[in-house]
Design a protein around this motif. Sequence first.
Motif, PDB file in Angstrom:
ATOM      1  N   GLU A  83       4.936   4.528 -26.954  1.00 24.83           N
ATOM      2  CA  GLU A  83       5.089   4.922 -25.559  1.00 24.83           C
ATOM      3  C   GLU A  83       6.421   4.366 -25.047  1.00 24.83           C
ATOM      4  OE1 GLU A  83       3.076   4.489 -21.116  1.00 24.83           O
ATOM      5  OE2 GLU A  83       2.822   2.896 -22.562  1.00 24.83           O
ATOM      6  N   GLY A  85       8.170   3.402 -21.585  1.00 23.61           N
ATOM      7  CA  GLY A  85       7.892   3.204 -20.153  1.00 23.61           C
ATOM      8  C   GLY A  85       6.486   2.660 -19.939  1.00 23.61           C
ATOM      9  N   SER A  88       2.600   0.111 -15.641  1.00 25.72           N
ATOM     10  CA  SER A  88       1.377  -0.640 -15.376  1.00 25.72           C
ATOM     11  C   SER A  88       0.581  -0.946 -16.635  1.00 25.72           C
ATOM     12  CB  SER A  88       0.477   0.194 -14.460  1.00 25.72           C
ATOM     13  OG  SER A  88       0.031   1.350 -15.171  1.00 25.72           O
ATOM     14  N   GLU A 106       9.166  -1.321 -22.444  1.00 25.96           N
ATOM     15  CA  GLU A 106       9.436  -1.336 -21.002  1.00 25.96           C
ATOM     16  C   GLU A 106      10.779  -2.024 -20.771  1.00 25.96           C
ATOM     17  OE1 GLU A 106       8.073  -0.162 -17.981  1.00 25.96           O
ATOM     18  OE2 GLU A 106       9.923  -1.082 -17.292  1.00 25.96           O
ATOM     19  N   GLY A 134      14.014   2.027 -24.147  1.00 28.26           N
ATOM     20  CA  GLY A 134      13.231   3.015 -24.863  1.00 28.26           C
ATOM     21  C   GLY A 134      14.036   4.139 -25.477  1.00 28.26           C
ATOM     22  N   LEU A 208      15.798   4.585 -17.097  1.00 27.36           N
ATOM     23  CA  LEU A 208      16.975   3.808 -16.716  1.00 27.36           C
ATOM     24  C   LEU A 208      17.844   3.612 -17.949  1.00 27.36           C
ATOM     25  CD1 LEU A 208      15.014   1.143 -14.638  1.00 27.36           C
ATOM     26  CD2 LEU A 208      16.256   3.123 -13.753  1.00 27.36           C
TER      27      LEU A 208
END
Length: 211
Positions: A83, A85, A88, A106, A134, A208
Amino acid sequence: MVAEVEAMYVETRGLTGLPALSPRVHAALGKVDRHRLVPAGQRALAYRNHPLPIGQGQTISQPYIVALSTDLIMPAPHHRVLEVGTGSGYQAAVLAEIVASVFSIEIIEVLGKEAAQQLKKLGYGNIQIRIGDGYQGWPEQAPFDAIVVTAAASRVPEALLAQLKPGGRMVIPVGASGETQELLLIVKTAEGRLATKSVLPVRFVPLLPGR
Ligand code: SAH
């Protein structure tokens, strides 16, 4: 929440080709404690079918989008999934209910640390989180059966395509930030060719740039 997600599957079936939640994803949505992955102030809203702010200008994705992304990769119990990002940690937890291992990257350290801590408390031993960019993927853990990108990219990162197994599937929102993007499903054939399908218009926070 699951009933609302089901209803959205029915509304969007013409675009997505998915008439209903798969039993696996249905069960996973029912199991994950979403209220324990959102900031305390958002807990009362945790089971609405909406994105929510999680701090640092980021959001936890809408449950429908999490469900759809998970169904599109056709997760199986033996899979290793990347994954991009973590946010949460909710998408990671939904994946971890279904697949063998989840590797999540992340870029914002406080978010990654908070997610890792909460996921550990919730008992997810099969999720590894790394702080980093990422766009580069996670070469040491590649190749992956599937990749889920949960922030909008202006283009599909080459490194991620390279880290997808033959037969693997990737879901990624592509398009300019601040506008709607297209959620793409990219399938790598057994021979290594790529087939891309545009699934539906979506709106994600941007990926980002790494430093
Ligand atoms: N999957 C998350 C959704 C998070 S929103 C969830 O279930 O809650 C997108 C996340 O991607 C944000 O946390 C953001 O900080 C992170 N992100 C943005 N650019 C990134 C990059 N280049 N590499 C890794 N993570 C990135």
